[in-house]
Design an enzyme around this catalytic site. Structure first.
Site, PDB file in Angstrom:
ATOM      1  N   LYS A 111      28.175  27.570   7.223  1.00 54.91           N
ATOM      2  CA  LYS A 111      27.019  26.362   9.006  1.00 54.91           C
ATOM      3  C   LYS A 111      26.605  25.338   7.482  1.00 54.91           C
ATOM      4  O   LYS A 111      26.557  23.856   8.199  1.00 54.91           O
ATOM      5  CB  LYS A 111      25.664  27.801   8.580  1.00 54.91           C
TER       6      LYS A 111
ATOM      7  N   ASN B 167      18.123  26.154   7.418  1.00 48.52           N
ATOM      8  CA  ASN B 167      18.053  26.414   6.499  1.00 48.52           C
ATOM      9  C   ASN B 167      18.753  25.768   5.458  1.00 48.52           C
ATOM     10  O   ASN B 167      18.540  26.557   4.716  1.00 48.52           O
ATOM     11  CB  ASN B 167      19.720  27.442   6.451  1.00 48.52           C
TER      12      ASN B 167
ATOM     13  N   HIS C 133      25.700  41.103   7.321  1.00 49.61           N
ATOM     14  CA  HIS C 133      24.216  41.434   7.908  1.00 49.61           C
ATOM     15  C   HIS C 133      24.526  42.303   8.782  1.00 49.61           C
ATOM     16  O   HIS C 133      23.171  42.731  10.007  1.00 49.61           O
ATOM     17  CB  HIS C 133      23.593  40.544   7.964  1.00 49.61           C
TER      18      HIS C 133
END
Length: 468
Positions: A123, A146, A193
């Site tokens: 990303k 982010n 996650h």
């Protein structure tokens, strides 16, 4: 209907990099803000004092109780949906937003459109490549989300942008129900996650939210069918197109690679017969397969925004990757030493291992529940040897025994930071001229190091000692 903040009681869940700016912005909009936080350490107390000086209420050590009268929760992205605070909010009919949702709601009517990127890996690099391409086209832009500029700062500050390159995690997307990007990409999907999301299906669904309401293009990975499935399931604006990227020759409505050239068969006239040359593979730094895929995804989003082909080439040439992302450290006695400390899961490490022909692999750390059989089986033929460090190294050693029994393995029974110097020395002993010693741990770093940056720095120092 815009949310009116004046006089509303808003609870901000979590201090930190998103909570503190959110509390300040909401307070400035006239909301009555209460911040709740699980921890009460010295750093949290300092942040609380800063906010309380502005007239904001802060409750430390109690992140589970819903404050009386709460009309909206704005949460830090990492807070799990299963927390009692959110259960209570659901029972009371109180909406929960993340900082991304708040930023989206606070945009001005004429504010810059968002080109959004998510995925298990790649990303940050892709968003930085995208921002570099957009800047090469003369557009006012920033890498946000982010990384880079805070999204709240980008939408509420005085700086004017033509378009934003936005990195979004699955956590952020979970709490951003209203987001509607100009165009978006899901780079890849692999288990990650899952303790937060509860299942792979829930994780994928949160990633897929990035496509909801897209206006121009949903960019997916041809080699990862799960990303295309998310496009098929998305509710998009009429006329929005599915655009694939591939390391092979592209079909119509795809970007791909032909004879070392990145080409576009999506944003050209008569795409069934024509293709537009964008850049050479050698313009991508580094030209590892997974990084070429990142470049193609960035190019697809830029082209969806109308960026000319020359800007794609110029932007990729100008891009410099962050440290610890498949970074060449040095050559010593004909052996290349490469730092990919950022490869903290098996999916990232698989891509890293695929970039080299003959590897002495330094791996290990905190496995975070991962298994390594598939990774090792796929890379076995490329491995000259392996050096294992960290708390969960036995899991990798056992996978090597099962799937690569002929590969020599050095198991360092150490979890101190000095172990990296010994690991590099052992890797040097195993390597032959033409090999690559690759730090791609497939694990988190916190058993031995503060973060993956410190781990990568330790590797680089150890390599420099070899050449001294």
């Amino acid at each position: 209907m815009p949310f009116e903040f004046q006089g509303k009681h808003v609870t901000v869940a979590g201090l930190g990099v998103s909570g503190v700016p959110a509390a300040k912005v909401l307070h400035g909009l006239g909301a009555r803000v209460t911040v709740v936080n699980d921890g009460a350490d010295e750093h949290a107390r300092a942040q609380a004092a800063e906010l309380e000086a502005l007239g904001i209420t802060v409750r430390l050590g109690d992140g589970d109780t819903l404050p009386d009268g709460t009309e909206l929760i704005v949460t830090a992205p990492g807070w799990k949906p299963t927390k009692p605070l959110f259960t209570a909010a659901g029972q009371a009919g109180v909406p929960v937003w993340g900082d991304v949702e708040l930023a989206w709601r606070l945009r001005r009517p004429d504010s810059a459109p968002w080109l959004a990127v998510t995925g298990t890996n790649g990303k940050t690099t892709t968003v930085q490549m995208l921002a570099s391409i957009l800047k090469a086209a003369g557009l006012r832009t920033a890498a946000v989300g982010n990384i880079g500029v805070s999204l709240l700062d980008a939408v509420t500050g005085d700086e004017e942008y033509d378009v934003l390159a936005v990195e979004l995690s699955s956590y952020q997307l979970h709490w951003a129900p209203s987001l509607r990007a100009h165009s978006a990409a899901v780079l890849n999907l692999a288990p990650d996650h899952l303790d937060w999301h509860g299942s792979m299906e829930a994780y994928a669904a949160d990633k897929g939210r990035i496509y909801e309401g897209n206006h121009v293009a949903c960019v997916y990975n041809v080699a990862d069918k799960a990303t295309e499935d998310l496009v098929r399931e998305a509710d998009v604006e009429e006329g929005c197109r599915a655009i694939g990227f591939t390391l092979g020759s592209p079909a119509p409505s795809q970007l791909g690679v032909v004879d070392g050239i990145l080409v576009d068969r999506a944003f050209v006239e008569n795409r069934h017969k024509n293709a537009q040359e964008l850049a050479e593979v050698s313009d991508v730094n580094p030209p590892a397969p997974h990084n070429i895929a990142n470049a193609l995804a960035a190019a697809a989003l830029a082209r969806a925004f109308g960026v000319p082909a020359a800007a794609v080439r110029d932007g990729l040439r100008a891009f410099t990757p962050d440290a610890h992302r498949i970074a060449h450290v040095a050559d010593v006695d004909g052996v290349a030493y490469v730092d990919d400390s950022k490869a903290t899961n098996t999916h990232a490490t698989e891509a890293s291992l695929a970039a080299y022909e003959s590897i002495v692999w330094i791996a290990g750390g905190l496995a975070k529940g991962a298994t390594f059989d598939e990774l090792v089986a796929g890379a076995a033929k490329r491995l000259r040897g392996a050096v294992l460090i960290g708390a969960d190294r036995a899991l990798i050693r056992e996978a090597l025994t099962r799937h690569a029994p002929e590969v020599p393995v050095v198991d360092l029974d150490r979890t101190d930071t000095g172990a990296m110097l010994q690991a590099v020395q052992e890797a040097r002993r195993l390597a032959r001229p033409g090999d690559t010693v690759l730090l791609a741990p497939a694990c988190a770093s916190m058993d031995m190091f503060t973060n993956y940056n410190q781990r990568g720095d330790a590797f680089a120092r150890a390599v420099r000692e070899l050449g001294a």
